[in-house]
Design an enzyme around this catalytic site. Structure first.
Site: not given
Ligand code: GFB
Length: 313
Positions: A13, A207, A161, A138, A134, A7
């Site tokens: 990376g 988060r 992380p 892991k 996922y 990666g």
């Molecule tokens: O970062 P994210 O996609 O991953 O979303 P997760 C975090 C939060 O942001 C969720 C909100 O509550 C989404 O509803 N959100 C708001 C958005 N606007 C947006 C947007 O435009 N795009 C996205 N993507 N989210 C992931 C796991 O969960 O965490 C993966 O599914 C990975 O496997 C990652 O491990 C670290 O934190 O929800």
């Protein structure tokens, strides 16, 4: 030592690439996706046979944000299981006894017995349905590393992380994580003067965000400074905030009026809370300086604006 970084052309990376001058007594080899297809067992075994390494930083994985996970749980499981099995078999066959293997806080139970969660709670109960594929791939990597450590006395350290972000991230609007996908979408709205600033969900989920260059420093310390001599998992996290608070700081950094922000509540919130503790990390690195969210977002947005030709979209 000759260190393989899988990666090598991704978010973490590239962050490691930017600090290897601090470790110039070692040779780092950054493996890109085109160099070797990691889901192909023969390719992986041949690559390790032909290149011989002393240790490994295994970052390569099939990753994405909430919405990509929800749409491709099967792929997330099968691709990551294959990648990790091939890498561990190759490490064992080539006598690589030390390495860093990357998990994620999203693998943790979504209804744990307590918050914050610590390193002992990975397998306590099921993860959130949105990223089961996922998460279980892991969790199996943690299991495999532990089995190799117990049988062959290896030091395969699993680092855990929280939500990573920074330069070189995947800024794909649908499949990216929250920070890169909102940043990219809002940047497009800003330069087109449409100014339809919709974030997804309610903004209420919690988060923890960790700046990728910080995580890169932690990884290199754990692997090379012999302060952490154990082979057990270790969480790498920073403070917890709501998605609303993060988005408000991002708008400030992008010079967008916060009053223009709207929420598309038809979109999923995913897991509401997955708080983990860095108590163990701070026991070994009590003076570790984390980059503030505002500074991290500022550097990420500047990088995004100044590197449009190489940004992953
Ligand atoms: O970062 P994210 O996609 O991953 O979303 P997760 C975090 C939060 O942001 C969720 C909100 O509550 C989404 O509803 N959100 C708001 C958005 N606007 C947006 C947007 O435009 N795009 C996205 N993507 N989210 C992931 C796991 O969960 O965490 C993966 O599914 C990975 O496997 C990652 O491990 C670290 O934190 O929800």
């Amino acid at each position: 030592m000759k260190i393989l970084v899988t990666g090598g052309n991704g978010l973490v990376g590239n962050s490691i690439k930017n600090i290897i001058n601090n470790y110039d007594s070692h040779e780092f080899v950054f493996l890109k996706r085109d160099d070797c297809e990691l889901t192909n067992r023969e390719n992986v075994l041949k690559y390790f046979e032909n290149n011989k390494f002393d240790c490994i930083i295994h970052l390569a994985a099939h990753v994405g944000g909430l919405f990509m996970n929800m749409n491709s749980n099967i792929d997330m499981f099968s691709k990551n299981i294959k990648i990790n099995e091939n890498i561990l078999e190759a490490c064992h066959k080539n006598n690589i006894k030390k390495g860093i293997f990357c998990l994620s806080s999203c693998i943790y139970p979504c209804n744990p017995s307590k918050f914050p969660m610590d390193e002992t709670m990975i397998h306590e109960s099921p993860p959130h349905y949105s990223n089961e594929g996922y998460a279980y791939s892991k969790r199996m990597l943690e299991l495999q590393c532990r089995q190799y450590n117990n049988k062959y006395n290896t030091q395969y350290i699993c680092v855990i992380p929280v939500n990573l972000y920074g330069p070189y991230d995947n800024f794909n609007i649908e499949n990216g994580h929250v920070i890169p996908s909102i940043l990219h979408r809002f940047h497009m709205e800003k330069i087109s003067k449409n100014e339809n600033y919709f974030a997804y969900g309610t903004g209420n989920p919690y988060r923890q965000f960790l700046y990728a260059p910080d995580f890169a420093r932690i990884i290199c310390n754990l692997l090379l400074d012999n302060i952490y001599t154990k082979n057990e998992p270790i969480i790498c996290c920073n403070d917890e905030i709501t998605i609303k608070e993060m988005t408000s700081t991002l708008l400030e950094v992008m010079r967008i009026d916060n009053n223009l922000l709207k929420w598309n509540t038809n979109k999923s919130d995913g897991c509401l809370k997955k708080t983990v503790t860095n108590e163990k990390l701070l026991k070994y690195y009590p003076d570790f300086e984390f980059t503030s969210l505002k500074n991290g977002l500022t550097e990420t947005y500047n990088w995004f604006c100044n590197n449009q030709s190489i940004v992953r979209k």
